[in-house]
Enzyme design. Structure first.
Site, mmCIF file in Angstrom:
data_model
loop_
_atom_site.group_PDB
_atom_site.id
_atom_site.type_symbol
_atom_site.label_atom_id
_atom_site.label_comp_id
_atom_site.label_asym_id
_atom_site.label_seq_id
_atom_site.Cartn_x
_atom_site.Cartn_y
_atom_site.Cartn_z
ATOM 1 N N LYS A 182 0.822 -1.218 0.000
ATOM 2 C CA LYS A 182 0.000 0.000 0.000
ATOM 3 C C LYS A 182 0.853 1.264 0.000
ATOM 4 O O LYS A 182 0.450 2.276 -0.557
ATOM 5 C CB LYS A 182 -0.959 0.001 1.188
ATOM 6 C CG LYS A 182 -2.072 -1.009 0.996
ATOM 7 C CD LYS A 182 -3.155 -0.864 2.038
ATOM 8 C CE LYS A 182 -4.248 -1.892 1.823
ATOM 9 N NZ LYS A 182 -5.060 -2.079 3.007
ATOM 10 N N LYS A 236 -14.609 -10.563 -9.576
ATOM 11 C CA LYS A 236 -15.471 -10.715 -8.401
ATOM 12 C C LYS A 236 -16.271 -9.443 -8.116
ATOM 13 O O LYS A 236 -15.821 -8.343 -8.425
ATOM 14 C CB LYS A 236 -14.638 -11.146 -7.196
ATOM 15 C CG LYS A 236 -14.170 -10.050 -6.321
ATOM 16 C CD LYS A 236 -13.516 -10.600 -5.066
ATOM 17 C CE LYS A 236 -13.158 -9.441 -4.148
ATOM 18 N NZ LYS A 236 -14.280 -8.673 -3.668
ATOM 19 N N LYS A 274 -17.099 -3.986 -3.559
ATOM 20 C CA LYS A 274 -17.747 -2.729 -3.172
ATOM 21 C C LYS A 274 -17.025 -1.500 -3.708
ATOM 22 O O LYS A 274 -17.593 -0.428 -3.774
ATOM 23 C CB LYS A 274 -17.969 -2.663 -1.654
ATOM 24 C CG LYS A 274 -16.737 -2.765 -0.787
ATOM 25 C CD LYS A 274 -17.165 -2.545 0.657
ATOM 26 C CE LYS A 274 -16.498 -3.463 1.651
ATOM 27 N NZ LYS A 274 -15.074 -3.221 1.852
HETATM 28 P P1 ATP Z 1 -12.947 -3.871 -1.813
HETATM 29 O O1 ATP Z 1 -13.405 -3.677 -3.230
HETATM 30 O O2 ATP Z 1 -12.814 -2.589 -1.057
HETATM 31 O O3 ATP Z 1 -11.785 -4.790 -1.680
HETATM 32 P P2 ATP Z 1 -14.701 -6.043 -1.161
HETATM 33 O O4 ATP Z 1 -16.138 -6.036 -1.608
HETATM 34 O O5 ATP Z 1 -13.756 -6.912 -1.905
HETATM 35 O O6 ATP Z 1 -14.199 -4.551 -1.087
HETATM 36 P P3 ATP Z 1 -13.507 -6.635 1.379
HETATM 37 O O7 ATP Z 1 -13.651 -5.591 2.437
HETATM 38 O O8 ATP Z 1 -12.233 -6.775 0.617
HETATM 39 O O9 ATP Z 1 -14.733 -6.437 0.355
HETATM 40 O O10 ATP Z 1 -13.868 -8.041 1.999
HETATM 41 C C1 ATP Z 1 -14.791 -8.221 3.055
HETATM 42 C C2 ATP Z 1 -15.159 -9.664 3.146
HETATM 43 O O11 ATP Z 1 -16.067 -10.005 2.096
HETATM 44 C C3 ATP Z 1 -13.991 -10.645 3.009
HETATM 45 O O12 ATP Z 1 -14.201 -11.703 3.934
HETATM 46 C C4 ATP Z 1 -14.099 -11.138 1.588
HETATM 47 O O13 ATP Z 1 -13.593 -12.455 1.452
HETATM 48 C C5 ATP Z 1 -15.602 -11.123 1.362
HETATM 49 N N1 ATP Z 1 -15.935 -10.882 -0.040
HETATM 50 C C6 ATP Z 1 -15.678 -9.736 -0.720
HETATM 51 N N2 ATP Z 1 -16.144 -9.809 -1.964
HETATM 52 C C7 ATP Z 1 -16.704 -11.045 -2.102
HETATM 53 C C8 ATP Z 1 -17.368 -11.726 -3.171
HETATM 54 N N3 ATP Z 1 -17.537 -11.154 -4.360
HETATM 55 N N4 ATP Z 1 -17.834 -12.973 -2.951
HETATM 56 C C9 ATP Z 1 -17.664 -13.564 -1.747
HETATM 57 N N5 ATP Z 1 -17.048 -12.988 -0.700
HETATM 58 C C10 ATP Z 1 -16.582 -11.737 -0.854
HETATM 59 MG MG MG Z 2 -11.519 -6.890 -1.403
#
Ligand code: ATP
Ligand code: MG
Length: 327
Positions: free
Chosen positions: A111, A192, A195
């Site tokens: 980062k 995937k 958010k």
């Molecule tokens: P960012 O885009 O900010 O990385 P994100 O949606 O990937 O956000 P994280 O905060 O990285 O979310 O992850 C939070 C939790 O949600 C983790 O346990 C991650 O494994 C799970 N997760 C995130 N996206 C998915 C997805 N598309 N399917 C299943 N699990 C998910």
């Molecule tokens: Mg993520």
């Protein structure tokens, strides 16, 4: 009962992917452990945040988690920033952590490369994380593989502190989450659902309206075949919709393939949209009851009262052992 600790960083909107991949497993874990669940708002500020937005998001996050089934009677739920002993403990731990150790963290290395003007907090947040874990003697910390190194750092810091000042901390263990199903972006089903994705059409968030959900699912990218069959490689769009449906209902891949053997993609999408709408309607109903209620404040008040007492005792034990304060 073993103690389990989970921190939730309030950034972005909670997606259907987060719900299926992270919240549902957390709801299952609450049956087996005494769980400490906190909103990691102090971690969110390692990068710049809009204060008003952050404040709203914190409340929204916790209300949504409870609406999703995190039970305030089974878990201790609190805001990290309301427990002032945690950053105080973090400072004491910083002074027993080597700079080399902290700067070796892979996340820091990655980062800090992305932005030349990173905060010192980006370097020290794993030590704040160690304070989060150690003050309450957590046994287990469920983490993805990317956070494993931070739990190991907490363990190293605890072990060093115990050697220097006598037994003070329990040594925590990471509980590595199994790679569950990854929900894909509806518009781009080889990626995937995330958010931080800029195009909202491929991402369902937990507070999307019925109309938005239907629209997004009905316009999800599929393929030119007309068969409803699970094949992640050649039919990622349809397979993703099947995964969503199976995760939120009693259906299985086989039952869906059978049920929709002679049906159109449109029929199938309508069915999936209906499953998602029904699931999210329930969550949203509870969410809107909670969001502006005193019930939510009462839950957080109860949580903070308990954890502040525990953290205060640990802080006093630490300062005393380190030769600080008059006591
Ligand atoms: P960012 O885009 O900010 O990385 P994100 O949606 O990937 O956000 P994280 O905060 O990285 O979310 O992850 C939070 C939790 O949600 C983790 O346990 C991650 O494994 C799970 N997760 C995130 N996206 C998915 C997805 N598309 N399917 C299943 N699990 C998910
Ligand atoms: Mg993520």
């Amino acid at each position: 009962m073993q103690k389990l600790l989970t921190g939730l960083k309030p950034t972005g909107e909670i997606t259907l992917g987060n719900y299926i991949g992270a919240i549902v497993p957390m709801v299952e874990l609450q049956e087996e452990y005494e769980s400490y669940i906190f909103i990691a708002d102090m971690h969110a500020i390692t990068v710049n945040q809009d204060p008003m937005e952050l404040k709203n998001r914190i409340r929204k996050f916790i209300a949504l988690y409870i609406a999703c089934g995190i039970d305030p009677n089974k878990n201790i739920i609190y805001l990290q920033s309301e427990n002032e002993y945690i950053p105080a403990i973090s400072w004491l731990l910083e002074c027993t952590t080597y700079y080399g150790e902290a700067s070796r963290m892979i996340q820091f290395k990655e980062k800090s490369k992305q932005n030349a003007n990173f905060s010192v907090g980006l370097l020290t947040y794993p030590i704040l994380m160690a304070a989060d874990i150690l003050y309450c003697d957590a046994d287990l910390v469920p983490v993805g593989i990317d956070q494993k190194q931070h739990v190991e750092l907490a363990r190293d810091i605890a072990s060093r502190f115990n050697k220097m000042y006598n037994e003070t901390f329990k040594l925590p263990k990471p509980l590595i989450k199994e790679e569950g199903i990854k929900i894909k972006d509806l518009k781009n089903p080889t990626k995937k659902m995330s958010k931080s994705e800029a195009n909202p059409n491929g991402v369902i968030t937990l507070l999307d309206t019925k109309e938005q959900i239907i629209k997004k699912i009905m316009s999800a990218t599929t393929d030119s075949e007309k068969v409803i069959k699970y094949d992640m490689e050649n039919k990622p769009g349809i397979s993703n919709l099947m995964n969503i449906c199976v995760s939120l209902s009693n259906e299985t891949i086989e039952s869906l393939e059978k049920k929709f053997a002679k049906k159109s993609y449109q029929d199938f999408k309508k069915y999936v949209a209906d499953v998602v709408v029904k699931k999210l309607e329930k969550i949203q109903k509870r969410y809107y009851e909670l969001i502006n209620s005193q019930e939510l404040d009462a839950i957080l008040d109860k949580g903070i009262e308990k954890t502040r007492q525990i953290a205060k005792e640990k802080y006093m034990e630490m300062t005393n052992k380190m030769g600080l304060t008059r006591k």
